[in-house]
Design an enzyme around this catalytic site. Structure first.
Site, PDB file in Angstrom:
ATOM      1  N   GLU A 172       8.772  13.424   6.820  1.00 48.65           N
ATOM      2  CA  GLU A 172       8.433  12.041   7.164  1.00 48.65           C
ATOM      3  C   GLU A 172       9.653  11.302   7.718  1.00 48.65           C
ATOM      4  O   GLU A 172      10.134  10.328   7.138  1.00 48.65           O
ATOM      5  CB  GLU A 172       7.819  11.361   5.940  1.00 48.65           C
ATOM      6  N   HIS A 414     -10.130  11.225  -3.037  1.00 48.08           N
ATOM      7  CA  HIS A 414      -8.671  11.316  -2.974  1.00 48.08           C
ATOM      8  C   HIS A 414      -8.134  12.090  -4.172  1.00 48.08           C
ATOM      9  O   HIS A 414      -8.484  11.781  -5.310  1.00 48.08           O
ATOM     10  CB  HIS A 414      -8.037   9.914  -2.947  1.00 48.08           C
ATOM     11  N   GLU A 509       2.096   4.719   7.333  1.00 45.19           N
ATOM     12  CA  GLU A 509       2.551   4.127   6.068  1.00 45.19           C
ATOM     13  C   GLU A 509       3.993   3.623   6.157  1.00 45.19           C
ATOM     14  O   GLU A 509       4.344   2.623   5.548  1.00 45.19           O
ATOM     15  CB  GLU A 509       2.385   5.114   4.906  1.00 45.19           C
TER      16      GLU A 509
HETATM   17  C1  NOJ Z   1       1.510   9.293   0.289  1.00 47.10           C
HETATM   18  C2  NOJ Z   1       0.422   9.423   1.299  1.00 47.10           C
HETATM   19  O1  NOJ Z   1       0.916   9.657   2.583  1.00 47.10           O
HETATM   20  C3  NOJ Z   1      -0.390   8.158   1.261  1.00 47.10           C
HETATM   21  O2  NOJ Z   1      -1.355   8.168   2.283  1.00 47.10           O
HETATM   22  C4  NOJ Z   1      -1.007   8.026  -0.098  1.00 47.10           C
HETATM   23  O3  NOJ Z   1      -1.697   6.810  -0.166  1.00 47.10           O
HETATM   24  C5  NOJ Z   1       0.052   8.053  -1.192  1.00 47.10           C
HETATM   25  N1  NOJ Z   1       0.922   9.170  -1.021  1.00 47.10           N
HETATM   26  C6  NOJ Z   1      -0.570   8.121  -2.573  1.00 47.10           C
HETATM   27  O4  NOJ Z   1      -1.227   9.339  -2.747  1.00 47.10           O
HETATM   28 CA    CA Z   2       3.077  10.647   3.132  1.00 42.18          CA
END
Ligand code: NOJ
Ligand code: CA
Length: 706
Positions: A172, A414, A509
């Protein structure tokens, strides 16, 4: 006598040269040469339109605890050339059929001293080269441990590269653009710019690595079909200008446990003098096995919203209480626990998203933080907290399943494993069964944090096998999978098309964790996307995150039109509209593009491309005559010239053009856009400005009138 042996030596060297073999690609643009050095070391080199792509690079393996490695002392004991040409139909994709056309050379090498055999198989396509090592079943090589693979990619000069550090645990990163000779010096800066950083290959970079030569050759290095093997990084030696493979070590420092017969993944070099060819290359998929799922009718592209951005930005939380670590506090019954009042995945909120999804034509709603365990997921007890089936008290599993069904919406499951892979494997059957019982047909999984229980790295063989196990197990249950923090994809979705997404790179994110470079999205299609689609989660309309979550001062480095364009430029059969419903309701005219844009395509035409600068692509929606165009732009304002000559001649179409306003800028004025409609046909040439960090998105439908 001396003279005589010298002559013999020269003759011997010439004999070795005679063993050199050449392979030409179907249209002759690429030439591969394989040969043995005088000490029996295998080497290969590649030429594209008479320009050297890679100089002679050595091949082989260092073995652990073995009297002799597989590096030299080889003779060629067999060699076969074949040709192959097929066209296959992907279950989903940028195009509705893919040609897999190559010439192949398979060289069997026998090591003189050990009488061991190694086959190196080269496949030469018009867009690049793939080669792999094969260890046939044999008496003298059964089980063995790889200390290191020695695959070299020998560069011809000090090229420019777009790279991220060779980190074993995260992909990332923002990309660094630099000369190859600068990689070592910039490593530390690149690493520390990232939020998390653990262990690294010394001067390494990750693949897919995008390189450009000063003469205008585009070269991409990656791998295909990473199965039961450790993921490859590349270490750069600037003296020799050579990249050399550096496999991800496991918890013991070993790089691969092998049992013949077995193979390595393919090592790939995609090459062209036109950047657009890199983007449209399907070589990585072609080097994977055909689809192994017999009935694929349940695998469908998905456009979704989610109870997600609100947690990512800090507006609400995954956890139900503020009491953590809950396990240490003795909280086992969440019905008796004190709710924080800030839990995102509560029934009323999820219903709000289901209503929004139904009203705007989405397929699904992702809900994170619905299951118990989030109080502990970073804590000491995290290796057993998640069971993936127990909801928090305010998440009504049955009620929501019925509500979603009544609205024609799917809920996306999830599973945050928090890196605790054995715990996940223990619960996997129960978790997948639970999904089927409640009408879920897709899961987003995640691997945040160190891999438990043995402290493996995120990309070593042991956990590559776990990711693969999860994909195949999901296929057994007819479940589509989107794994975050798992290994970067290598075209495996050809074989397992239920793998409809992965993260495996820096996604949206990070725009809420401090930001990403504005040109990030002009690099990803040249790198991360070559192996498979990314769940990039675009669609952010409110760039000032403090407006959502007052203590979060992140800024999204993008304009609204850049965000719209991502639905076209970042190909994925799984596309999220990531922002909050209230932000979409503020810009309904721009949101219209996200509502309309397709997620599956018959044709794709890359119109303009330069890594780090811009990408423009036109795609025709599957089974329709509708076109969508996306352009994303880097730091400099730029005017695109878009010829619509792919439209049916003689027909008129209505184009709706969503474009940055003149004064737009990703930093200072990201929400300034214009929307205009225009009648167009196959002769139309559009000129369109994109702001820094901006872009444009166009929908084109056949005009009802003449
Ligand atoms: C990192 C992930 O990329 C994100 O999409 C997710 O919401 C969080 N971890 C929590 O699982
Ligand atoms: Ca991630």
């Amino acid at each position: 006598m001396k003279k005589f042996s010298l002559v013999l030596f020269v003759l011997a060297a010439m004999v070795q040269l005679v063993t050199a073999q050449e392979l030409v690609s179907p249209n002759s643009s690429l030439r591969l040469q394989f040969s043995l050095l005088s000490d029996g070391t295998p080497v290969y080199q590649l030429v594209y339109k008479n320009k050297e792509v890679v100089k002679p690079g050595k091949l082989g393996f260092y073995l652990k605890n073995d009297k002799k490695s597989l590096l030299n002392d080889f003779t060629v004991t067999d060699s076969r050339t074949t040709s192959f040409d097929e066209t296959w139909k992907p279950v989903w994709g940028e195009v509705n059929n893919i040609r897999n056309h190559y010439n192949e050379l398979a060289v069997t090498l026998t090591q003189k001293e050990t009488n061991r055999q190694l086959i190196i198989r080269f496949r030469l396509f018009d867009d690049g080269l793939g080669f792999r090592y094969e260890f046939p079943q044999q008496k003298n090589l059964t089980y063995f441990v790889i200390k290191e693979e020695r695959t070299q990619f020998a560069m011809t000069a000090d090229h420019t590269a777009f790279w991220i550090p060779g980190d074993y645990d995260t992909q990332e990163y923002d990309f660094t653009r630099s000369r190859l000779s600068e990689i070592r010096g910039l490593q530390l800066k690149a690493r520390t710019a990232n939020l998390s950083q653990t262990s690294f290959s010394p001067t390494g970079v990750q693949t897919s690595l995008m390189i450009k030569t000063d003469e205008g050759l585009y070269i991409n290095l990656h791998e295909a079909a990473l199965i039961n093997y450790s993921c490859m990084h590349l270490n750069y030696n600037e003296q020799d200008k050579v990249f050399e493979s550096w496999l991800t070590p496991d918890a013991n420092g070993d790089k691969g446990y092998m049992q013949a017969p077995c193979t390595s993944p393919w090592r790939t070099i995609i090459v062209s003098d036109d950047a657009r060819d890199i983007l449209s290359s399907k070589m990585t998929y072609n080097l994977n096995e055909p689809c192994k799922i017999e009935n694929t009718s349940w695998i469908k592209p998905v456009k979704y919203v989610g109870v997600w951005w609100e947690m990512i930005t800090g507006k609400s939380s995954w956890a139900y209480t503020n009491d953590y670590p809950a396990v240490q506090l003795g909280i086992t019954d969440y019905k008796a626990a004190r709710p924080s009042g800030n839990h995102g995945a509560n029934t009323a909120n999820v219903k709000k998203y289901i209503d929004f999804a139904a009203a705007n034509g989405f397929d699904a709603v992702l809900v994170e933080g619905w299951n118990v365990g989030w109080e502990d997921w970073f804590g000491n007890s995290k290796d057993y907290v998640f069971d993936f089936v127990t909801p928090y008290p305010d998440f009504d599993v049955n009620g929501l399943a019925a509500y979603a069904k009544s609205k024609g919406i799917k809920i996306i499951m999830h599973h945050e494993t928090s890196g605790s892979t054995r715990n996940y494997e223990r619960h996997m059957d129960t978790a997948y069964k639970f999904m089927k019982e409640h009408g879920y047909d897709a899961v987003k999984s995640g691997y945040v944090g160190p891999i438990l229980p043995r402290g493996e790295n995120h990309y070593d063989q042991w956990i590559i096998n776990h990711y693969q196990y999860a994909i195949e197990k999901a296929a057994d249950y007819q479940i589509m999978l989107n794994a975050h923090e798992a290994v970067r994809p290598t075209g495996i979705a050809r074989t397992w098309p239920n793998l409809i997404g992965n993260e495996a790179a820096r996604g949206t994110e990070y725009q809420a964790f401090g930001g990403s470079k504005a040109n990030h999205v002009t690099v990803l299609p040249f790198t991360r996307l070559l192996g498979g689609p990314m769940d990039y989660t675009p669609g952010i309309f409110e760039m000032d995150i403090s407006k959502i979550s007052p203590n979060n001062h992140s800024h999204v480095n993008s304009t609204i039109c850049n965000q719209l364009a991502l639905y076209v430029t970042m190909y994925s059969p799984l596309q999220m509209a990531a922002d909050l419903p209230e932000n979409y309701n503020r810009f309904p005219d721009a949101f219209q593009f996200i509502k309309e844009v397709a997620v599956d395509w018959d044709t794709s035409k890359y119109l303009e491309a330069e890594p780090g600068e811009y990408i423009t692509v036109a795609r025709k929606a599957k089974g329709t005559n509708k076109w969508f165009i996306g352009n994303v732009n880097g730091e400099e304002p730029r005017v695109s010239v878009v010829k619509l000559d792919f439209l049916d001649p003689g027909k008129n179409y209505v184009a709706t053009i969503y474009a940055d306003a003149k004064e737009a800028h990703y930093k200072t004025n990201p929400q300034a856009y214009t929307i205009r409609t225009q009648i167009v046909n196959s002769k139309t040439k559009l000129q369109q400005l994109s702001a820094p960090g901006g872009g444009f998105a166009i929908s084109i439908v056949e005009s009802a009138g003449k």
